[in-house]
Design a protein around this motif. Structure first.
Motif, PDB file in Angstrom:
ATOM      1  N   MET A  55       0.824  -1.212   0.000  1.00  0.00           N
ATOM      2  CA  MET A  55       0.000   0.000   0.000  1.00  0.00           C
ATOM      3  C   MET A  55       0.854   1.256   0.000  1.00  0.00           C
ATOM      4  SD  MET A  55      -3.071  -1.110  -0.190  1.00  0.00           S
ATOM      5  CE  MET A  55      -4.067   0.328   0.217  1.00  0.00           C
ATOM      6  N   SER A  56       1.857   1.261  -0.843  1.00  0.00           N
ATOM      7  CA  SER A  56       2.759   2.412  -0.947  1.00  0.00           C
ATOM      8  C   SER A  56       3.222   2.546  -2.381  1.00  0.00           C
ATOM      9  CB  SER A  56       3.962   2.220  -0.018  1.00  0.00           C
ATOM     10  OG  SER A  56       4.901   3.264  -0.184  1.00  0.00           O
ATOM     11  N   ALA A  57       3.382   3.770  -2.839  1.00  0.00           N
ATOM     12  CA  ALA A  57       3.904   4.023  -4.187  1.00  0.00           C
ATOM     13  C   ALA A  57       5.431   4.075  -4.128  1.00  0.00           C
ATOM     14  CB  ALA A  57       3.361   5.340  -4.729  1.00  0.00           C
ATOM     15  N   PRO A  58       6.107   3.690  -5.216  1.00  0.00           N
ATOM     16  CA  PRO A  58       7.573   3.749  -5.241  1.00  0.00           C
ATOM     17  C   PRO A  58       8.097   5.153  -4.947  1.00  0.00           C
ATOM     18  CG  PRO A  58       6.768   2.449  -7.085  1.00  0.00           C
ATOM     19  CD  PRO A  58       5.564   3.082  -6.450  1.00  0.00           C
ATOM     20  N   GLU A  59       9.143   5.203  -4.138  1.00  0.00           N
ATOM     21  CA  GLU A  59       9.781   6.459  -3.768  1.00  0.00           C
ATOM     22  C   GLU A  59      11.289   6.326  -3.963  1.00  0.00           C
ATOM     23  OE1 GLU A  59       8.708   7.433   0.201  1.00  0.00           O
ATOM     24  OE2 GLU A  59       6.551   7.175  -0.125  1.00  0.00           O
ATOM     25  N   PRO A  60      12.018   7.444  -4.013  1.00  0.00           N
ATOM     26  CA  PRO A  60      13.473   7.374  -4.155  1.00  0.00           C
ATOM     27  C   PRO A  60      14.098   6.553  -3.017  1.00  0.00           C
ATOM     28  CG  PRO A  60      12.726   9.610  -4.540  1.00  0.00           C
ATOM     29  CD  PRO A  60      11.534   8.850  -4.035  1.00  0.00           C
ATOM     30  N   SER A  61      15.020   5.674  -3.361  1.00  0.00           N
ATOM     31  CA  SER A  61      15.685   4.848  -2.355  1.00  0.00           C
ATOM     32  C   SER A  61      17.028   4.394  -2.887  1.00  0.00           C
ATOM     33  CB  SER A  61      14.828   3.637  -1.979  1.00  0.00           C
ATOM     34  OG  SER A  61      14.926   2.624  -2.966  1.00  0.00           O
ATOM     35  N   ALA A  62      17.824   3.821  -1.993  1.00  0.00           N
ATOM     36  CA  ALA A  62      19.140   3.301  -2.360  1.00  0.00           C
ATOM     37  C   ALA A  62      19.103   1.811  -2.680  1.00  0.00           C
ATOM     38  CB  ALA A  62      20.133   3.564  -1.227  1.00  0.00           C
ATOM     39  N   ALA A  63      17.905   1.239  -2.824  1.00  0.00           N
ATOM     40  CA  ALA A  63      17.786  -0.185  -3.118  1.00  0.00           C
ATOM     41  C   ALA A  63      18.455  -0.527  -4.447  1.00  0.00           C
ATOM     42  CB  ALA A  63      16.311  -0.587  -3.160  1.00  0.00           C
ATOM     43  N   ALA A  64      19.069  -1.698  -4.507  1.00  0.00           N
ATOM     44  CA  ALA A  64      19.758  -2.115  -5.724  1.00  0.00           C
ATOM     45  C   ALA A  64      18.778  -2.415  -6.850  1.00  0.00           C
ATOM     46  CB  ALA A  64      20.622  -3.346  -5.433  1.00  0.00           C
ATOM     47  N   THR A  65      17.621  -2.980  -6.510  1.00  0.00           N
ATOM     48  CA  THR A  65      16.574  -3.230  -7.502  1.00  0.00           C
ATOM     49  C   THR A  65      15.212  -2.928  -6.895  1.00  0.00           C
ATOM     50  OG1 THR A  65      16.269  -5.572  -6.919  1.00  0.00           O
ATOM     51  CG2 THR A  65      17.908  -5.062  -8.635  1.00  0.00           C
ATOM     52  N   ARG A  66      14.255  -2.704  -7.779  1.00  0.00           N
ATOM     53  CA  ARG A  66      12.866  -2.465  -7.369  1.00  0.00           C
ATOM     54  C   ARG A  66      11.961  -3.289  -8.279  1.00  0.00           C
ATOM     55  NH1 ARG A  66      11.640   3.471  -7.727  1.00  0.00           N
ATOM     56  NH2 ARG A  66      12.613   3.520  -5.651  1.00  0.00           N
ATOM     57  N   TRP A  67      11.015  -4.017  -7.657  1.00  0.00           N
ATOM     58  CA  TRP A  67      10.135  -4.919  -8.401  1.00  0.00           C
ATOM     59  C   TRP A  67       8.671  -4.612  -8.101  1.00  0.00           C
ATOM     60  CZ3 TRP A  67      12.346  -8.938 -11.377  1.00  0.00           C
ATOM     61  CH2 TRP A  67      13.725  -9.134 -11.171  1.00  0.00           C
ATOM     62  N   GLN A  68       7.830  -4.907  -9.085  1.00  0.00           N
ATOM     63  CA  GLN A  68       6.382  -4.895  -8.877  1.00  0.00           C
ATOM     64  C   GLN A  68       5.870  -6.297  -9.193  1.00  0.00           C
ATOM     65  OE1 GLN A  68       3.377  -3.219 -11.739  1.00  0.00           O
ATOM     66  NE2 GLN A  68       3.144  -1.665 -10.139  1.00  0.00           N
ATOM     67  N   VAL A  69       5.062  -6.842  -8.308  1.00  0.00           N
ATOM     68  CA  VAL A  69       4.632  -8.239  -8.435  1.00  0.00           C
ATOM     69  C   VAL A  69       3.118  -8.319  -8.410  1.00  0.00           C
ATOM     70  CG1 VAL A  69       4.720 -10.532  -7.371  1.00  0.00           C
ATOM     71  CG2 VAL A  69       6.747  -9.070  -7.339  1.00  0.00           C
ATOM     72  N   LYS A  70       2.574  -9.171  -9.268  1.00  0.00           N
ATOM     73  CA  LYS A  70       1.144  -9.442  -9.246  1.00  0.00           C
ATOM     74  C   LYS A  70       0.906 -10.920  -9.521  1.00  0.00           C
ATOM     75  CE  LYS A  70       0.447  -8.018 -14.092  1.00  0.00           C
ATOM     76  NZ  LYS A  70      -0.304  -7.100 -14.981  1.00  0.00           N
ATOM     77  N   ALA A  71      -0.271 -11.387  -9.198  1.00  0.00           N
ATOM     78  CA  ALA A  71      -0.618 -12.789  -9.394  1.00  0.00           C
ATOM     79  C   ALA A  71      -0.722 -13.107 -10.872  1.00  0.00           C
ATOM     80  CB  ALA A  71      -1.931 -13.104  -8.680  1.00  0.00           C
ATOM     81  N   ALA A  72      -0.480 -14.372 -11.213  1.00  0.00           N
ATOM     82  CA  ALA A  72      -0.576 -14.828 -12.604  1.00  0.00           C
ATOM     83  C   ALA A  72      -1.166 -16.235 -12.608  1.00  0.00           C
ATOM     84  CB  ALA A  72       0.799 -14.810 -13.260  1.00  0.00           C
ATOM     85  N   PRO A  73      -1.836 -16.630 -13.707  1.00  0.00           N
ATOM     86  CA  PRO A  73      -2.430 -17.976 -13.772  1.00  0.00           C
ATOM     87  C   PRO A  73      -1.353 -19.043 -13.854  1.00  0.00           C
ATOM     88  CG  PRO A  73      -2.654 -16.847 -15.876  1.00  0.00           C
ATOM     89  CD  PRO A  73      -2.127 -15.834 -14.914  1.00  0.00           C
ATOM     90  N   SER A  74      -1.575 -20.154 -13.170  1.00  0.00           N
ATOM     91  CA  SER A  74      -0.622 -21.258 -13.194  1.00  0.00           C
ATOM     92  C   SER A  74      -1.071 -22.318 -14.185  1.00  0.00           C
ATOM     93  CB  SER A  74      -0.488 -21.876 -11.797  1.00  0.00           C
ATOM     94  OG  SER A  74      -1.717 -22.446 -11.388  1.00  0.00           O
ATOM     95  N   SER A  75      -0.129 -23.150 -14.577  1.00  0.00           N
ATOM     96  CA  SER A  75      -0.453 -24.273 -15.457  1.00  0.00           C
ATOM     97  C   SER A  75      -1.202 -25.331 -14.651  1.00  0.00           C
ATOM     98  CB  SER A  75       0.832 -24.868 -16.042  1.00  0.00           C
ATOM     99  OG  SER A  75       1.695 -25.279 -15.008  1.00  0.00           O
ATOM    100  N   ASP A  76      -1.866 -26.233 -15.329  1.00  0.00           N
ATOM    101  CA  ASP A  76      -2.636 -27.267 -14.621  1.00  0.00           C
ATOM    102  C   ASP A  76      -2.332 -28.644 -15.204  1.00  0.00           C
ATOM    103  OD1 ASP A  76      -3.799 -26.698 -17.013  1.00  0.00           O
ATOM    104  OD2 ASP A  76      -5.860 -26.839 -16.296  1.00  0.00           O
TER     105      ASP A  76
END
Length: 259
Positions: A173-194
């Motif tokens: 529940m936060s928007a990306p802000e300036p930081s010293a992190a080496a990487t920044r990711w956005q993750v969401k759910a995706a359909p799996s194989s069956d």
């Protein structure tokens, strides 16, 4: 461009010059998925801080799974500390120990610490990152906080650089802000194989929003293999896939009277 935006851009530029985000003597760890590791120049920096953002509130579980996978890749058998804002416990529920075990982690590998606010979480994360015996430290914050700023991220990065422990900041529940992190990711759910009509492996969509030393913007559908403790690029599903309920247009369903 307004003044606030200019300041934000300048902070991002300064963060990209931060020496504490470099790979240094601790090397990298791979995710296990070739295209992702190639885009990262071999893998993610160990002994650095990485940020993960759920795309939406209903993607918290997927983001938590991604964080868990990264922590196990960074140090498969080392102890892990997960520092959680109590608001996360209230809104998203308690971490599921059985689910953690099913991802391939040992039952006594995870220690969960609850904090009442972001400031306490940062203090706990800083102390934990200074312990070289840990494999990874996860700090799960909730909402935007003035405490979790560029200066705080630099302190976390320095502690990780000194100890070699990987820091993972899950920002809910936060928007990306300036930081010293080496990487920044956005993750969401995706359909799996069956396969064979059975539930498939846990699958998510990870988008690389930013990395200090390479290109960004790519996204991959990744599935977690609990046996190899690694990610793999998910195979494309054959045939049509029903859209998630939240993405369907209102009024598209047709009702028929029965009886």
């Amino acid at each position: 461009m307004n003044k606030a935006r200019q300041i934000g851009v300048l902070r991002e530029a300064l963060a990209s010059l931060d020496p504490f985000g470099e790979t240094g003597r601790h090397g990298v760890f791979t995710l296990g998925a070739g295209p992702v590791d190639a885009a990262l120049g071999g893998g993610l920096a160990r002994g650095a801080v990485h940020e993960i953002y759920p795309a939406q509130v209903f993607d918290i579980a997927a983001a938590a799974g991604f964080v868990t996978g990264l922590s196990l890749r960074a140090a498969p058998r080392a102890p892990l500390i997960w520092i959680r804002h109590r608001r996360s416990e209230i809104e998203a529920g308690t971490l599921y120990a059985q689910g953690f075990a099913e991802m391939g982690a040992a039952g006594d590998q995870l220690v969960v610490v609850h904090v009442d606010d972001v400031a306490d979480g940062l203090r706990a994360s800083l102390e934990a990152l200074r312990c070289p015996g840990l494999g990874a430290v996860i700090f799960e914050s909730w909402g935007t906080s003035k405490h979790l700023d560029l200066t705080a991220s630099r302190r976390l990065s320095l502690a990780a650089q000194e100890s070699g422990v990987t820091g993972l900041v899950l920002r809910v529940m936060s928007a990306p802000e300036p930081s010293a992190a080496a990487t920044r990711w956005q993750v969401k759910a995706a359909p799996s194989s069956d396969p064979l009509g059975m539930p498939g492996r846990a699958t998510l969509c990870a988008r690389l929003l930013r990395q200090k030393s390479g290109p960004s913007g790519s996204s991959w559908n990744l599935e977690w293999n609990h046996e190899t403790l690694g990610f793999a690029q998910a195979k494309a599903l054959s045939g049509a896939v029903a859209a998630p309920y939240r993405d369907r247009q209102i009024g598209s369903a047709r009702w028929a009277k029965t009886g």
